[in-house]
Design an enzyme around this catalytic site. Structure first.
Site, PDB file in Angstrom:
ATOM      1  CD1 TRP A   1      40.799  69.462  31.534  1.00  0.00           C
ATOM      2  CD2 TRP A   1      40.274  67.434  32.316  1.00  0.00           C
ATOM      3  NE1 TRP A   1      41.958  68.715  31.561  1.00  0.00           N
ATOM      4  CE2 TRP A   1      41.658  67.462  32.035  1.00  0.00           C
ATOM      5  CE3 TRP A   1      39.714  66.253  32.816  1.00  0.00           C
ATOM      6  CZ2 TRP A   1      42.486  66.361  32.233  1.00  0.00           C
ATOM      7  CZ3 TRP A   1      40.546  65.164  33.007  1.00  0.00           C
ATOM      8  CH2 TRP A   1      41.903  65.226  32.724  1.00  0.00           C
ATOM      9  CG  ASP A   2      39.587  75.449  35.269  1.00  0.00           C
ATOM     10  OD1 ASP A   2      40.066  75.995  34.272  1.00  0.00           O
ATOM     11  OD2 ASP A   2      38.987  76.075  36.165  1.00  0.00           O
TER      12      ASP A   2
ATOM     13  CG  ASP B   1      37.010  82.690  34.786  1.00  0.00           C
ATOM     14  OD1 ASP B   1      36.286  81.702  34.592  1.00  0.00           O
ATOM     15  OD2 ASP B   1      38.170  82.603  35.235  1.00  0.00           O
TER      16      ASP B   1
ATOM     17  CG  ASP C   1      34.071  75.626  39.957  1.00  0.00           C
ATOM     18  OD1 ASP C   1      35.265  75.894  40.167  1.00  0.00           O
ATOM     19  OD2 ASP C   1      33.545  75.706  38.829  1.00  0.00           O
ATOM     20  CG  ASP C   2      39.211  75.240  42.962  1.00  0.00           C
ATOM     21  OD1 ASP C   2      39.579  74.243  43.591  1.00  0.00           O
ATOM     22  OD2 ASP C   2      39.989  76.101  42.511  1.00  0.00           O
TER      23      ASP C   2
END
Ligand code: GLA
Length: 733
Positions: free
Chosen positions: A467-468, A538, A352-353
């Site tokens: 794809w955020d 989330d 992730d990020d």
């Protein structure tokens, strides 16, 4: 498994079409739409159950539903005409707000077996405007897709003030609208309300992008009674659009329901230049006389065939690094997480990020967005070591990106401040410290495509992209669009996003795409044309997920609903739940994890291993099965649902039942849960799954009973406390 159908995008002008005369019917297995021309106006005179003799509807005459009711400024004002309908409103090149569409021609084609496409062409009686309505009918699923094309054939700009994609007129004694509204951390919560005579219920989102966070653009319209699962007449609809939308349900003073939905242009009319075309997004519609349960199953069947990408392919289980590591990690931590996940049987690891940017490393949400190069201090070997190690351990690799965004603290922003959506002479308002790139600009689209291309071509081991998109449009100005076309930004942005995704996904068709937008902000069928699934929320608290997944499951099939097991107490809500409860809830969608597997106790690890194996064994049932909602958490303090799937190997049924107790008083007992969708005369073997140290929740495990017993008597579940659950497999013997 159903073969994949080409999506609506692939039906081009080259298909062989034949001219048709009106009136005519568009038929599916159980539904019928009938169109006619009255006084040169096209009308949809019927949409409901398919009749033995479709022509019978012509007997009542053609006075009912109009196809489009263009507004006439001169008659009734810009938004409404005499009947309260308003579908398309255009201000012509000479400033007149008027549109008078009459029938021109009609074409029909069968682009694929089981799919019929009809194009009804209308033209204005005076102004050079052509409007075409497309209807794509899916025989087997009883789903109609419908969209509109507006062509400016003249030499002057026109402005589209309002453009609904679909309009539905029905008449009943009462009307109930179910919507799926929410916000961050609580998406897609179900709400049903009656629309009283003379009132209009409006559902909309106008934040530009991430619009499904405020409510997925979908609804159930029930006639006469509140929507029931298996009885009553309902329409279930959705809009395939990731931008501003509006859905109006107007219960007219004379008792009819006028429902219309499409792009919300109230704040942003669209300016269309000479020779230009605007295609409005698809509406997706299905009708049932057997309740919203059947309507959902029809929509899900369509979705798995062509509404989401590769809906006929099983989805991998995965471990996403976010809740387990957030921004703070190095290669060794990731490697451990990945290897431990592989040890549990997880098939994909998603980083992730936090993995990118050089000058302004992405170590928190303050900086780095836009600079899509690997941060060498965290990952000195790029992704190669992880991908290679994954191969050895039999776990694949995926990556998070947020390419539509930029932090002011980034090299991209330093080099291209003009690429950001902004209003001149105004401060740029950040959200989560970030600005949004102007995807209406083809140069920006190309930059995004190139970034993705570089990442995927250099790392062929990346098989999954999350794809955020973590902010809305707040200062809607574009340095690319002309001063007269500034308001086109809202539509051009979304079309730019689709164009970009289309280019990338065509180039890398094997890569799985998840649509994430601060959670469920892109749970819409527009995004799903390019994605395989969406991140539902989330909020990973399984208790709250029961409500959210119940809501969104009305519109989307389980295969598209990503649901992850996380730690307890939950990081967002602090609620404590058992590992079993977390697994059971996540197993009703596309199962994944967000935690550090190395932090699990040996007992938890053992349970997780088995539960994963179990999920893989029931995966086709959950991901391809028909959903039956048995007991609503919104009505009862309990929840129960089941999936029924007919095995492609032996033609026998397999089902999975999920049941849980959410609130409980000491003395209350849950009534047995009556199943549905089974054959009453067949025998079924019952096996309880995911049993933990607290013991069985049913006493029928290991027993063989008849389908009639399961559907009439039902399964009694023993829940001694709140927040307990059970997962049961039912196999036809
Ligand atoms: C969003 C997503 C999360 C996570 C973070 C990373 O909030 O919804 O799942 O990817 O971004 O910054």
């Amino acid at each position: 498994m159903l073969p994949a159908l080409p999506t609506w995008r692939e039906i081009g002008p080259e298909i062989k079409a034949e001219a048709v005369e009106l009136p005519f019917h568009v038929l599916t297995k159980d539904s019928q739409m009938t169109f006619d021309v009255v006084d040169n106006k096209v009308r949809r005179i019927y949409y409901g159950s398919r009749l033995t003799r479709p022509d019978d509807v012509l007997a009542v005459g053609s006075s009912s539903s109009t196809l489009f009711y263009p507004t006439r400024m001169d008659a009734m004002g810009p938004w409404e005409n005499a009947t309260g309908e308003w579908d398309i409103s255009i201000t012509q090149g000479d400033g007149t707000n008027s549109l008078d569409l009459v029938y021109d021609s009609c074409l029909r084609a069968r682009p694929h077996p089981g799919v019929e496409l009809v194009a009804i062409v209308l033209r204005d009686t005076y102004y050079p405007i052509r409007v075409s309505l497309y209807v794509l009918a899916h025989d087997e699923s009883n789903v109609f897709e419908q969209w509109v094309k507006i062509e400016n054939l003249g030499s002057k700009h026109v402005t589209i003030d309002y453009g609904a994609t679909c309009h539905l007129q029905v008449q009943a004694s009462r009307y109930y609208v179910t919507s799926f509204r929410g916000t961050w951390g609580g998406e897609s919560l179900l709400r049903e309300e009656e629309v009283q005579q003379g009132n209009c219920l409006t559902l909309r989102s106008d934040v530009g992008v991430r619009t499904a966070q405020e409510g997925t653009p979908g609804f159930v319209l029930a006639l006469d009674h509140p929507a029931q699962e298996e009885t009553g007449e309902v329409y279930l609809g959705a809009l395939a659009w990731s931008g501003n939308y509006i859905m109006n349900f107007q219960h007219s003073a004379y008792g009819k329901m006028f429902a219309s939905w499409g792009v919300d242009m109230q704040e942003a009319p669209y300016r269309l230049g000479p020779g230009q075309i605007l295609v409005l997004p698809r509406a997706i519609l299905t009708h049932s006389m057997h309740g919203k349960g059947e309507a959902s199953r029809q929509m899900h069947r369509w979705a798995r065939r062509c509404g989401i990408r590769d809906g006929h392919q099983e989805r991998m289980t995965l471990l996403n690094s976010w809740e387990g590591a957030y921004f703070t990690y190095d290669e060794s931590l990731l490697q451990t997480m990945m290897e431990r996940a592989a040890g549990l049987g997880v098939e994909l690891f998603v980083l992730d990020d936090g993995w990118f940017a050089k000058k302004y490393p992405r170590d928190n949400a303050q900086a780095g967005l836009g600079d899509w190069v690997v941060n060498a201090s965290k990952l000195p070997n790029g992704f190669e070591t992880l991908i290679q190690r994954g191969r050895e351990k039999n776990i694949q690799f995926g990556l998070w990106v947020e390419l539509e965004m930029v932090n002011p603290k980034s090299e991209l922003y330093e080099n291209h401040p003009d690429w950001v959506i902004q209003l001149p002479h105004r401060d740029q308002r950040v959200e989560r410290n970030q600005l949004i790139l102007d995807l209406s600009n083809p140069e920006v689209q190309q930059y995004v495509i190139d970034c993705m291309d570089r990442l995927l071509s250099a790392n062929p081991g990346i098989v999954y992209i999350k794809w955020d998109c973590n902010r809305k449009i707040a200062d809607p100005g574009s340095l690319f669009l002309s001063s007269q076309c500034q308001k086109n930004l809202f539509i051009d942005y979304i079309n730019g996003y689709y164009k970009t995704l289309e280019a990338i996904t065509c180039r890398y068709p094997h890569v799985v795409f998840q649509a994430c937008a601060s959670g469920g902000g892109r749970a819409d069928y527009g995004a799903m044309a390019f994605h395989h699934e969406f991140w539902t929320s989330d909020n990973t608290d399984p208790y709250e997920r029961v409500f959210m997944q119940w809501g969104i499951g009305h519109i989307f099939p389980a295969i598209a609903i990503a649901s992850h097991v996380t730690v307890s107490p939950n990081r967002q809500t602090g609620r404590q739940t058992s590992l079993k409860f977390r697994f059971d809830v996540a197993s009703t969608g596309r199962l994944g994890f967000e935690l550090r597997p190395q932090d699990m106790t040996p007992k938890e690890t053992e349970f997780a291993k088995l539960a994963l194996e179990t999920y893989k064994s029931i995966r086709p049932v959950v991901q391809f099965g028909d959903l039956y909602r048995l007991r609503s958490p919104y009505a009862t303090g309990e929840a129960a649902l089941m999936y029924v799937w007919t095995s492609t190997d032996n033609g026998k049924q397999r089902a999975v039942v999920f049941a849980c107790m959410l609130q409980k008083l000491l003395a209350t007992r849950a009534a047995p849960v009556q199943l549905r969708g089974l054959h009453p005369g067949k025998r079924y073997y019952i096996r309880e799954l995911n049993v933990d140290e607290s013991g069985n929740r049913i006493n029928l495990s290991g027993v063989e009973v008849g389908g009639d017993f399961l559907m009439n008597h039902g399964i009694p579940f023993q829940f001694s406390q709140a927040i307990q659950s059970a997962l049961v497999e039912i196999t036809e013997v």
